[in-house]
Design a protein around this motif. Structure first.
Motif, PDB file in Angstrom:
ATOM      1  N   PHE A 282       0.798  -1.232   0.000  1.00 23.69           N
ATOM      2  CA  PHE A 282       0.000   0.000   0.000  1.00 23.69           C
ATOM      3  C   PHE A 282       0.832   1.285   0.000  1.00 23.69           C
ATOM      4  O   PHE A 282       0.275   2.372  -0.191  1.00 23.69           O
ATOM      5  N   GLY A 283       2.119   1.176   0.249  1.00 20.88           N
ATOM      6  CA  GLY A 283       2.955   2.361   0.292  1.00 20.88           C
ATOM      7  C   GLY A 283       3.186   2.837   1.712  1.00 20.88           C
ATOM      8  O   GLY A 283       2.453   2.487   2.644  1.00 20.88           O
ATOM      9  N   VAL A 284       4.208   3.664   1.869  1.00 23.02           N
ATOM     10  CA  VAL A 284       4.618   4.078   3.206  1.00 23.02           C
ATOM     11  C   VAL A 284       3.599   5.015   3.856  1.00 23.02           C
ATOM     12  O   VAL A 284       3.367   4.951   5.071  1.00 23.02           O
ATOM     13  N   ARG A 285       2.949   5.879   3.096  1.00 23.86           N
ATOM     14  CA  ARG A 285       1.986   6.806   3.703  1.00 23.86           C
ATOM     15  C   ARG A 285       0.761   6.073   4.249  1.00 23.86           C
ATOM     16  O   ARG A 285       0.310   6.339   5.370  1.00 23.86           O
ATOM     17  N   ALA A 286       0.217   5.139   3.484  1.00 27.23           N
ATOM     18  CA  ALA A 286      -0.935   4.370   3.956  1.00 27.23           C
ATOM     19  C   ALA A 286      -0.570   3.536   5.178  1.00 27.23           C
ATOM     20  O   ALA A 286      -1.383   3.365   6.101  1.00 27.23           O
ATOM     21  N   THR A 287       0.650   3.036   5.196  1.00 23.51           N
ATOM     22  CA  THR A 287       1.111   2.257   6.347  1.00 23.51           C
ATOM     23  C   THR A 287       1.121   3.111   7.613  1.00 23.51           C
ATOM     24  O   THR A 287       0.678   2.675   8.687  1.00 23.51           O
ATOM     25  N   LEU A 288       1.613   4.339   7.492  1.00 21.45           N
ATOM     26  CA  LEU A 288       1.647   5.230   8.652  1.00 21.45           C
ATOM     27  C   LEU A 288       0.245   5.626   9.098  1.00 21.45           C
ATOM     28  O   LEU A 288      -0.025   5.738  10.300  1.00 21.45           O
TER      29      LEU A 288
END
Length: 398
Positions: free
Chosen positions: A162-168
């Motif tokens: 999902f990408g780093v932003r969605a993970t955060l």
């Protein structure tokens, strides 16, 4: 906010501590974000080491603030406040466009909220539990690396999918939900930290300054090596030739080793002399640094870093238990927050140095040697720690 029958429920206190503290352990899984954030934001390894150092400094500020906050609000509201600050910080990190916002969100706010939560739950546990303080404190401090053990592979999977932003963003939501659960458990546990600690005074003879400084130095030397490993484990494994999967799962193994060792270090204080535990732990970490220096390679890197993590974890659990031995229960949060300044200093110094050395040399060999030297010194310093001598429990002034 008291328990219906007027008694404290230690099991609910421990459950609340678990819900609040374990997610904060994702701080130790920060190395999983190194390469994605470098690519997304165009940052250097030294920049991201600075973010971790700020998170550690914020953690220290939160720990120092926590005892002063006991009388401001009820214990469940303090739990909610800690979780809210941490969640806000990660939400800011999820929307960061550069170093400054990432540092404020992940570094400052997440660190402060997590640090305050860490001391708050330790004080709660030491008031609610009256036996086996070593085991209990070992369990509490093991929650951080245990949380990282879950977070590292979860973050790795989520970043790929999902990408780093969605993970955060998902992590921010998790912090909010677990904070609500912890506050509910705290409200039903009957624990009231302010009622016991607000009026406690510490006599001059209770300060035990020589013990405080020696214990802090022992912790600092172990944490310097351990936090360098935890903050940059994935990067270190990659630097020694490991692939992405080995780096992620190696980080998980290392955090598992730290979690188990923290629990074991606390438990060992219930049965063994504190100097014996501390000297053995530093010697173990030194062996890991020597092994990696003599036989560099990806497989050895994972095992050697896990051994360094074991040594650090044992010292961490021993330190938490030692505070309960050297000072009385009502003073636990106050003294632990001061001893843990050593942890903050360790997280700021060697991880930044290691990141800078990597940028200059593209390797971690020098940093590993520095960490090993600190462990060798730690063996000598730990020999002077006093053996167990439980502090008396005088009536609380009222």
């Amino acid at each position: 906010m008291n328990h219906p029958d007027g008694r404290q429920n230690p099991w609910r206190v421990l459950a609340a501590a678990t819900a609040l503290t374990a997610p904060v352990g994702a701080l130790y899984a920060f190395s999983v974000f190194l390469r994605p954030l470098e690519a997304l934001l165009g940052l250097s390894r030294a920049d991201l080491a600075l973010v971790f150092a700020l998170a550690a400094a914020g953690f220290g500020v939160g720990m120092m603030l926590a005892p002063a906050l006991y009388r401001i609000a009820s214990t469940p509201r303090l739990v909610l406040a800690c979780a809210g600050v941490s969640a806000l910080g990660i939400a800011l990190a999820a929307t960061a466009g550069g170093l400054v916002q990432l540092a404020v969100g992940y570094g400052v706010l997440f660190g402060v909220g997590g640090g305050a939560a860490y001391i708050l739950v330790q004080q709660m546990a030491n008031l609610a539990v009256t036996r086996r303080h070593g085991l209990v404190n070992g369990y509490i401090v093991s929650l951080l690396p245990a949380g990282a053990m879950v977070a590292a592979p979860t973050f790795g999977w989520a970043i790929r999918g999902f990408g780093v932003r969605a993970t955060l963003w998902g992590f921010a939501a998790t912090l909010a939900v677990t904070g609500l659960i912890s506050a509910g458990l705290t409200a039903r546990s009957g624990i009231a930290v302010a009622a016991v600690t607000a009026s406690v005074t510490m006599g001059e003879e209770e300060r035990r300054r020589a013990v405080f400084w020696r214990l802090s130095l022992v912790f600092f030397l172990a944490a310097s090596a351990g936090l360098m490993v935890l903050s940059q484990a994935a990067g270190i494994i990659a630097a020694y030739g490991g692939g992405t999967s080995l780096a992620v799962y190696g980080t998980t193994l290392i955090t598992a080793a730290v979690a188990a060792a923290r629990l074991g270090g606390g438990w060992m204080v219930d049965w063994l002399a504190i100097p014996t535990v501390a000297m053995s732990a530093h010697a173990l970490a030194l062996a890991g640094a020597v092994a990696l220096s003599l036989w560099p390679g990806p497989g050895v890197a994972v095992l050697a870093l896990a051994v360094v993590g074991l040594g650090y974890g044992l010292i961490s659990g021993m330190t938490a238990a030692a505070v309960a031995v050297y000072w009385r229960r009502a003073l636990y949060g106050r003294m632990a927050s001061r001893v843990y300044i050593a942890w903050c200093a360790a997280a700021i110094v060697l991880p930044i140095v290691a990141g800078r050395l990597f940028d200059l040399t593209h390797g971690y060999g020098a940093a590993v040697l520095i960490a090993g030297g600190g462990n060798a010194l730690g063996v000598l310093v730990a020999a002077g720690l006093p053996r167990q001598h439980s502090a008396p429990e005088p009536p609380v002034a009222g």
